[in-house]
Motif scaffolding. Structure first.
Motif, mmCIF file in Angstrom:
data_model
loop_
_atom_site.group_PDB
_atom_site.id
_atom_site.type_symbol
_atom_site.label_atom_id
_atom_site.label_comp_id
_atom_site.label_asym_id
_atom_site.label_seq_id
_atom_site.Cartn_x
_atom_site.Cartn_y
_atom_site.Cartn_z
ATOM 1 N N THR A 74 0.839 -1.195 0.000
ATOM 2 C CA THR A 74 0.000 0.000 0.000
ATOM 3 C C THR A 74 0.872 1.242 0.000
ATOM 4 O OG1 THR A 74 -1.644 -1.223 1.272
ATOM 5 C CG2 THR A 74 -1.914 1.148 1.149
ATOM 6 N N ILE B 262 -1.600 6.552 1.079
ATOM 7 C CA ILE B 262 -2.863 5.917 1.468
ATOM 8 C C ILE B 262 -2.818 5.524 2.937
ATOM 9 C CG2 ILE B 262 -4.405 3.976 1.039
ATOM 10 C CD1 ILE B 262 -4.418 6.051 -1.154
ATOM 11 N N ARG B 263 -1.684 4.977 3.395
ATOM 12 C CA ARG B 263 -1.564 4.612 4.801
ATOM 13 C C ARG B 263 -1.703 5.836 5.703
ATOM 14 N NH1 ARG B 263 2.856 1.482 2.949
ATOM 15 N NH2 ARG B 263 4.300 2.969 3.923
ATOM 16 N N HIS C 210 -10.105 6.059 -3.912
ATOM 17 C CA HIS C 210 -9.035 5.128 -3.523
ATOM 18 C C HIS C 210 -9.661 3.757 -3.278
ATOM 19 C CE1 HIS C 210 -6.397 8.564 -3.179
ATOM 20 N NE2 HIS C 210 -7.186 9.107 -2.255
ATOM 21 N N ILE D 261 -9.436 0.345 -2.019
ATOM 22 C CA ILE D 261 -8.608 -0.419 -1.088
ATOM 23 C C ILE D 261 -9.525 -1.337 -0.296
ATOM 24 C CG2 ILE D 261 -8.732 1.433 0.617
ATOM 25 C CD1 ILE D 261 -5.986 0.638 1.617
ATOM 26 N N THR E 19 -7.272 -4.570 4.260
ATOM 27 C CA THR E 19 -6.034 -3.782 4.212
ATOM 28 C C THR E 19 -6.100 -2.608 5.177
ATOM 29 O OG1 THR E 19 -5.748 -4.391 1.889
ATOM 30 C CG2 THR E 19 -4.471 -2.524 2.691
#
Length: 218
Positions: free
Chosen positions: A107, A111-112, A139, A141, A145
């Motif tokens: 990732t 995004i994290r 996004h 995801i 995740t």
């Protein structure tokens, strides 16, 4: 490899049938000749003998017919060697290294950081809510995740981020928690058996409810 192994084993079985039909005196004489020939060859060997899969299978099959006390004078391998062959056979059967695909890409750091920011600014949002908000922003995801990112960062699931830790919660609720999982064992012929087990956290007692070779069968 499998076809070659079956062919060699079939030849061994046919030769065994011909031996059973011979007279006792002839078989005893042939046995003495082969044992003496085996001892002569052992004296001349300078390196360990390499056995093919068919040889290992044949030795393993005949090992059940000979008393353990006579192995040293008859068998070229020890019981520990036979067990080692079986362990390597099981490992080879369940080795999927050649068919293993590369894992999913990591990732992105942006995004994290966005996931952690949404979780910090919205303490009552769970990982699925955060995943939905990210989808609205474009996004794509997975919810798992998002959960993994939060778990790695030490952020507890909502709404307990300001309450007790997971260790404290599990300690308080241990008497009523039951864990369930499969465990498996492999038989001598490579068949994998699955067992459904339940573990009570409070008493640490294990309950096995059933054993099957097809855990996904209805």
């Amino acid at each position: 490899m499998i076809v070659s192994l079956l062919y060699k084993v079939t030849r061994k079985l046919l030769s065994a049938a011909s031996v059973l039909l011979r007279g006792e005196a002839e078989k005893d004489a042939e046995l003495l000749v082969l044992r003496h020939q085996n001892s002569v060859l052992r004296r001349q060997l300078a390196s360990p003998v390499r056995y093919e899969p068919a040889d290992r299978f044949w030795f393993a099959a005949l090992s059940r017919l000979i008393r353990r006390s006579r192995w040293r004078e008859i068998f070229p391998v020890t019981p520990g060697t036979l067990l080692g062959w079986h362990r390597r056979f099981i490992a080879w059967k369940w080795d999927y290294t050649a068919r293993r695909r590369t894992g999913r890409p990591p990732t992105r750091a942006a995004i994290r950081a966005l996931v952690l920011r949404l979780a910090t600014e919205n303490p009552r949002w769970g990982h699925r809510r955060i995943q939905g908000e990210l989808a609205r922003l474009g996004h794509r995801i997975g919810a798992s995740t998002v959960w993994k990112i939060l778990n790695t960062a030490g952020i507890d699931p909502a709404p307990r981020r300001s309450g007790p830790t997971w260790r404290e919660f599990l300690t308080a609720q241990a008497e009523g928690i039951v864990a369930a999982d499969f465990f498996h064992i492999d038989t001598a012929l490579g068949t994998r058996l699955y067992a459904l087990a339940f573990l009570k956290h409070g008493t640490r007692r294990l309950h096995i409810t059933g054993v099957t070779t097809r855990p996904t069968q209805d």
